[in-house]
Design a protein around this motif. Sequence first.
Motif, PDB file in Angstrom:
ATOM      1  N   PHE A  26       0.956  -1.270   0.077  1.00 61.44           N
ATOM      2  CA  PHE A  26      -0.025   0.099   0.050  1.00 61.44           C
ATOM      3  C   PHE A  26       0.798   1.120  -0.096  1.00 61.44           C
ATOM      4  O   PHE A  26       0.395   2.334  -0.693  1.00 61.44           O
ATOM      5  CB  PHE A  26      -1.029   0.128   0.991  1.00 61.44           C
ATOM      6  CG  PHE A  26      -1.946  -1.149   1.201  1.00 61.44           C
ATOM      7  CD1 PHE A  26      -3.177  -1.056   0.324  1.00 61.44           C
ATOM      8  CD2 PHE A  26      -1.890  -2.126   1.827  1.00 61.44           C
ATOM      9  CE1 PHE A  26      -4.044  -1.962   0.133  1.00 61.44           C
ATOM     10  CE2 PHE A  26      -2.857  -3.325   2.043  1.00 61.44           C
ATOM     11  CZ  PHE A  26      -3.850  -2.983   1.249  1.00 61.44           C
ATOM     12  N   LEU A  27       1.966   1.307   0.442  1.00 64.62           N
ATOM     13  CA  LEU A  27       2.974   2.223   0.460  1.00 64.62           C
ATOM     14  C   LEU A  27       3.417   2.826  -1.008  1.00 64.62           C
ATOM     15  O   LEU A  27       3.559   3.766  -1.464  1.00 64.62           O
ATOM     16  CB  LEU A  27       4.124   2.029   1.349  1.00 64.62           C
ATOM     17  CG  LEU A  27       4.162   1.747   2.847  1.00 64.62           C
ATOM     18  CD1 LEU A  27       5.430   1.622   3.247  1.00 64.62           C
ATOM     19  CD2 LEU A  27       3.832   3.099   3.355  1.00 64.62           C
ATOM     20  N   ALA A  28       3.433   1.642  -1.848  1.00 67.52           N
ATOM     21  CA  ALA A  28       3.788   1.691  -3.152  1.00 67.52           C
ATOM     22  C   ALA A  28       2.606   2.712  -3.937  1.00 67.52           C
ATOM     23  O   ALA A  28       3.026   3.286  -5.053  1.00 67.52           O
ATOM     24  CB  ALA A  28       3.935   0.427  -4.058  1.00 67.52           C
ATOM     25  N   ALA A  95      -5.609 -20.052   7.325  1.00 71.41           N
ATOM     26  CA  ALA A  95      -6.442 -18.887   6.917  1.00 71.41           C
ATOM     27  C   ALA A  95      -5.814 -17.473   7.208  1.00 71.41           C
ATOM     28  O   ALA A  95      -6.057 -16.559   6.204  1.00 71.41           O
ATOM     29  CB  ALA A  95      -7.694 -19.026   8.171  1.00 71.41           C
ATOM     30  N   VAL A  96      -5.015 -17.391   8.066  1.00 70.50           N
ATOM     31  CA  VAL A  96      -4.134 -16.157   8.451  1.00 70.50           C
ATOM     32  C   VAL A  96      -3.172 -15.866   7.176  1.00 70.50           C
ATOM     33  O   VAL A  96      -3.237 -14.692   6.793  1.00 70.50           O
ATOM     34  CB  VAL A  96      -3.459 -16.094   9.600  1.00 70.50           C
ATOM     35  CG1 VAL A  96      -2.584 -15.092   9.724  1.00 70.50           C
ATOM     36  CG2 VAL A  96      -4.393 -16.018  10.813  1.00 70.50           C
ATOM     37  N   ARG A  97      -2.518 -16.972   6.847  1.00 73.56           N
ATOM     38  CA  ARG A  97      -1.745 -16.973   5.563  1.00 73.56           C
ATOM     39  C   ARG A  97      -2.468 -16.736   4.548  1.00 73.56           C
ATOM     40  O   ARG A  97      -2.078 -15.783   3.568  1.00 73.56           O
ATOM     41  CB  ARG A  97      -0.874 -18.327   5.424  1.00 73.56           C
ATOM     42  CG  ARG A  97       0.233 -18.563   6.689  1.00 73.56           C
ATOM     43  CD  ARG A  97       0.745 -19.934   6.270  1.00 73.56           C
ATOM     44  NE  ARG A  97       1.671 -20.144   7.199  1.00 73.56           N
ATOM     45  CZ  ARG A  97       2.305 -21.166   7.472  1.00 73.56           C
ATOM     46  NH1 ARG A  97       2.435 -22.347   6.661  1.00 73.56           N
ATOM     47  NH2 ARG A  97       3.494 -21.399   8.568  1.00 73.56           N
ATOM     48  N   TRP A  98      -3.564 -17.262   4.253  1.00 73.22           N
ATOM     49  CA  TRP A  98      -4.275 -16.895   2.849  1.00 73.22           C
ATOM     50  C   TRP A  98      -4.740 -15.222   3.045  1.00 73.22           C
ATOM     51  O   TRP A  98      -4.919 -14.785   2.055  1.00 73.22           O
ATOM     52  CB  TRP A  98      -5.546 -17.887   2.902  1.00 73.22           C
ATOM     53  CG  TRP A  98      -5.189 -19.106   2.076  1.00 73.22           C
ATOM     54  CD1 TRP A  98      -5.023 -20.219   2.622  1.00 73.22           C
ATOM     55  CD2 TRP A  98      -4.519 -19.168   0.775  1.00 73.22           C
ATOM     56  NE1 TRP A  98      -4.530 -21.259   1.997  1.00 73.22           N
ATOM     57  CE2 TRP A  98      -4.295 -20.585   0.622  1.00 73.22           C
ATOM     58  CE3 TRP A  98      -4.613 -18.460  -0.337  1.00 73.22           C
ATOM     59  CZ2 TRP A  98      -3.907 -21.313  -0.648  1.00 73.22           C
ATOM     60  CZ3 TRP A  98      -4.187 -18.926  -1.642  1.00 73.22           C
ATOM     61  CH2 TRP A  98      -3.733 -20.445  -1.722  1.00 73.22           C
ATOM     62  N   ALA A 101      -1.775 -13.160   2.107  1.00 77.80           N
ATOM     63  CA  ALA A 101      -1.821 -13.353   0.855  1.00 77.80           C
ATOM     64  C   ALA A 101      -2.655 -12.433  -0.063  1.00 77.80           C
ATOM     65  O   ALA A 101      -2.504 -11.537  -1.013  1.00 77.80           O
ATOM     66  CB  ALA A 101      -1.848 -14.647   0.364  1.00 77.80           C
ATOM     67  N   ALA A 102      -3.867 -12.620   0.445  1.00 80.16           N
ATOM     68  CA  ALA A 102      -4.954 -11.600  -0.165  1.00 80.16           C
ATOM     69  C   ALA A 102      -4.887  -9.965  -0.084  1.00 80.16           C
ATOM     70  O   ALA A 102      -4.935  -9.274  -0.955  1.00 80.16           O
ATOM     71  CB  ALA A 102      -6.524 -11.823   0.539  1.00 80.16           C
ATOM     72  N   VAL A 103      -4.143  -9.804   1.200  1.00 75.02           N
ATOM     73  CA  VAL A 103      -4.127  -8.404   1.403  1.00 75.02           C
ATOM     74  C   VAL A 103      -2.895  -7.798   0.510  1.00 75.02           C
ATOM     75  O   VAL A 103      -2.788  -6.783  -0.194  1.00 75.02           O
ATOM     76  CB  VAL A 103      -3.633  -8.061   2.745  1.00 75.02           C
ATOM     77  CG1 VAL A 103      -2.978  -6.689   3.037  1.00 75.02           C
ATOM     78  CG2 VAL A 103      -4.820  -8.196   3.640  1.00 75.02           C
TER      79      VAL A 103
END
Length: 131
Positions: A26-28, A95-98, A101-103
Amino acid sequence: MIYRLVGETAMVVHFLVLVYMAFGGFLAWRWPRAIWPHAAIAAWGLISVTTGVECPLTIVENWGRHNAGLEGLRPSGFIDHYIEGVVYPEEYTTAVRWAVAAVVLSSWAGFVLLRRRARTPREDEAVSGTR
């Protein structure tokens, strides 16, 4: 004293790297060049999760902790020691890893869309024929 400081500094940097790994894309949106270090960190995270290779920050933290006379991290690493079972229950790891990855993918998709929008001429310029 110095060894403990090394271990604790490595721990703090590790947390910052994890936050950057998840949200650095998001910084990008504001600073486009930030996408390259974020891509490198995200690639490292993917390699680490898929192959189980130990993070250099974990090695540094363990070195500092051991030389300070403290117990090292669990053999499974930083995330198992500080995050799993503390921040979220261990059964939600996949679930947290996915979710992370989605974020990351969402931040990259937004980056690409913003870059495309910045490169295309505005409608008012196209109508007036000026650029």
